[in-house]
Design an enzyme around this catalytic site. Structure first.
Site, mmCIF file in Angstrom:
data_model
loop_
_atom_site.group_PDB
_atom_site.id
_atom_site.type_symbol
_atom_site.label_atom_id
_atom_site.label_comp_id
_atom_site.label_asym_id
_atom_site.label_seq_id
_atom_site.Cartn_x
_atom_site.Cartn_y
_atom_site.Cartn_z
ATOM 1 C CG HIS A 137 -7.998 21.949 -9.201
ATOM 2 N ND1 HIS A 137 -9.848 22.670 -9.839
ATOM 3 C CD2 HIS A 137 -8.866 22.703 -7.794
ATOM 4 C CE1 HIS A 137 -10.117 22.442 -9.453
ATOM 5 N NE2 HIS A 137 -10.407 22.604 -7.886
ATOM 6 C CG HIS A 144 -12.159 25.791 -9.264
ATOM 7 N ND1 HIS A 144 -11.146 26.081 -8.684
ATOM 8 C CD2 HIS A 144 -11.550 25.639 -10.452
ATOM 9 C CE1 HIS A 144 -10.040 26.229 -9.620
ATOM 10 N NE2 HIS A 144 -10.312 26.156 -10.512
ATOM 11 C CG ASP A 197 -11.975 22.784 -12.216
ATOM 12 O OD1 ASP A 197 -11.203 21.543 -11.531
ATOM 13 O OD2 ASP A 197 -11.996 23.479 -13.494
ATOM 14 C CG HIS A 214 -8.920 18.258 -12.065
ATOM 15 N ND1 HIS A 214 -7.759 18.058 -12.887
ATOM 16 C CD2 HIS A 214 -9.622 19.102 -12.564
ATOM 17 C CE1 HIS A 214 -7.631 19.339 -13.526
ATOM 18 N NE2 HIS A 214 -8.614 20.600 -12.527
ATOM 19 C CG HIS A 260 -12.097 28.290 -14.751
ATOM 20 N ND1 HIS A 260 -11.320 27.994 -16.092
ATOM 21 C CD2 HIS A 260 -11.780 27.846 -13.621
ATOM 22 C CE1 HIS A 260 -10.393 27.293 -15.739
ATOM 23 N NE2 HIS A 260 -11.502 26.672 -14.137
ATOM 24 C CD1 TRP A 271 0.795 -0.676 3.091
ATOM 25 C CD2 TRP A 271 -1.091 -0.163 3.895
ATOM 26 N NE1 TRP A 271 1.023 -0.912 4.462
ATOM 27 C CE2 TRP A 271 -0.617 -0.584 4.613
ATOM 28 C CE3 TRP A 271 -2.956 -0.034 3.423
ATOM 29 C CZ2 TRP A 271 -1.044 0.139 6.335
ATOM 30 C CZ3 TRP A 271 -3.399 0.274 5.208
ATOM 31 C CH2 TRP A 271 -2.384 0.031 6.151
ATOM 32 C CG ASN A 272 1.834 3.381 -2.733
ATOM 33 O OD1 ASN A 272 2.897 2.609 -2.249
ATOM 34 N ND2 ASN A 272 1.308 2.787 -3.951
HETATM 35 MN MN MN Z 1 -9.717 22.409 -12.479
#
Ligand code: MN
Length: 266
Positions: free
Chosen positions: A69, A79, A75, A73, A207, A61-62
C-alpha cells in the site's frame, strides 16, 4: 476498421490522449501512519545492484522492496475484514475485466482547499449527477482534491490526532456502492477514507463498504485535473502478488481530446 485498430489509430492521431495518474515511486513518498501499537506499512527501498561498474560492467539494475500500500496503489477486497471472504478478492485473482473501466471525476478542489477534512456527501454526488448524468454501474468514482500537488508533510498532513485529509462520508460511499454499483472509489490522498475516518460509523466507511461488496480502492492518484468529469477510461492492472491485499500500479487514463460528432466528414 476493427475496434482495436480504431483505438490504436485514435491514440496515434491524438484523438485519444493518455494521462498518467501515477506518482513517481521513490524512498521519500509518504506512507500511511497508524497508531504506534499497530504494524506500519514500509516505504519504498531501492538497493543499487550495479550501474555499469565492477558489480555489473554492462548493466544497471536495482533490488526494490515496498509495502503493498505504498505510492499510487490499488486496494483489493481482501484488504478489509468485510471483504476477507469475497471470491477473487486478492490482486492475483481479481477479474481482469475489472482492470479497464470508465471513470467519473467529482471536483472537490474548492471545498478541499477551504477545509482539509472536507467530506464528500451524497448531496454533492447528486448535484454532480444533475450536471453530468447518472454514475454508471461498474465505473470508478474519483474524488479530485488536487491533493496530488502537495509534497512531503503537507501531503500526509499529520497532526497530533492523526491525518487531516479529505474523503467521503459514510452515507456517500454506501450510496455509491449500493445504489450506483460502482466498481471502485479513487482519491489523491493516502487512503480512500478521510484522515479522521477512524472516528466515523462504521470506522473507515470507504474500506468497509467498498471491500465488503468486492469493490476496489485507488489511492495516491495525481493529475486528476487533466480528466473530464465523464468520458475517460482507466487502466488499473495491479501486480500479481500471490494473495496480495493490494499493489502499487501504474494508473493510465484514456481521454477523448475532441468530440468526434463535431468533426466534418473528409
Ligand atoms: Mn491502501
Amino acid at each position: 476498421m476493427s475496434p482495436l485498430a480504431t483505438l490504436l489509430s485514435a491514440i496515434a492521431t491524438g484523438t485519444i490522449r493518455i494521462v498518467d495518474l501515477t506518482h513517481t515511486l521513490d524512498e521519500d513518498f509518504p506512507t500511511i501512519v497508524l497508531p504506534p501499537e499497530m504494524a506500519q506499512s514500509a516505504p519504498m527501498r531501492i538497493e543499487r545492484l550495479s550501474h555499469y561498474d565492477a558489480a555489473g560492467p554492462a548493466w544497471y539494475w536495482n533490488n526494490i522492496s515496498i509495502g503493498e500500500h505504498t505510492g499510487t496503489h490499488l486496494d483489493a477486497p481482501a484488504h478489509w475484514f468485510t471483504g476477507r471472504d469475497r471470491p477473487r478478492g486478492t490482486v492475483d485473482t481479481l477479474p481482469t475485466e475489472d482492470m479497464i473501466a470508465p471513470a467519473c471525476v467529482i471536483d472537490c478542489t474548492q471545498a478541499a482547499a477551504r477545509e482539509d477534512d472536507h467530506l464528500l456527501t451524497r448531496t454533492a454526488l447528486e448535484a454532480w449527477e444533475a450536471h453530468h448524468g447518472r454514475i454508471p454501474e461498474r465505473s470508478w468514482v474519483l474524488m479530485r482534491t488536487d491533493w496530488g500537488r502537495r509534497r512531503g508533510a503537507a501531503f500526509a498532513n499529520l497532526r497530533t490526532d492523526g491525518a487531516h485529509t479529505p474523503g467521503p462520508n459514510a452515507d456517500a460511499i454506501r450510496w455509491l456502492v449500493e445504489a450506483r454499483g460502482i466498481l471502485g472509489f479513487g482519491t489523491e490522498t493516502i487512503g480512500t477514507d478521510a484522515g479522521q475516518a477512524g472516528h466515523f460509523d462504521p470506522p473507515y466507511p470507504a474500506h468497509h463498504y467498498l471491500h465488503g461488496a468486492g469493490r476496489y480502492g485507488l489511492q495516491c492518484l495525481t493529475n486528476l485535473h487533466e480528466l473530464p468529469p465523464t468520458g475517460s477510461v482507466l487502466l488499473t492492472a495491479p501486480l500479481k502478488i500471490r494473495a496480495g491485499s493490494g499493489s502499487p500500479l501504474r494508473v493510465l487514463a484514456l481521454i477523448p481530446t475532441r468530440d468526434d460528432s463535431q468533426r466534418k466528414p473528409t
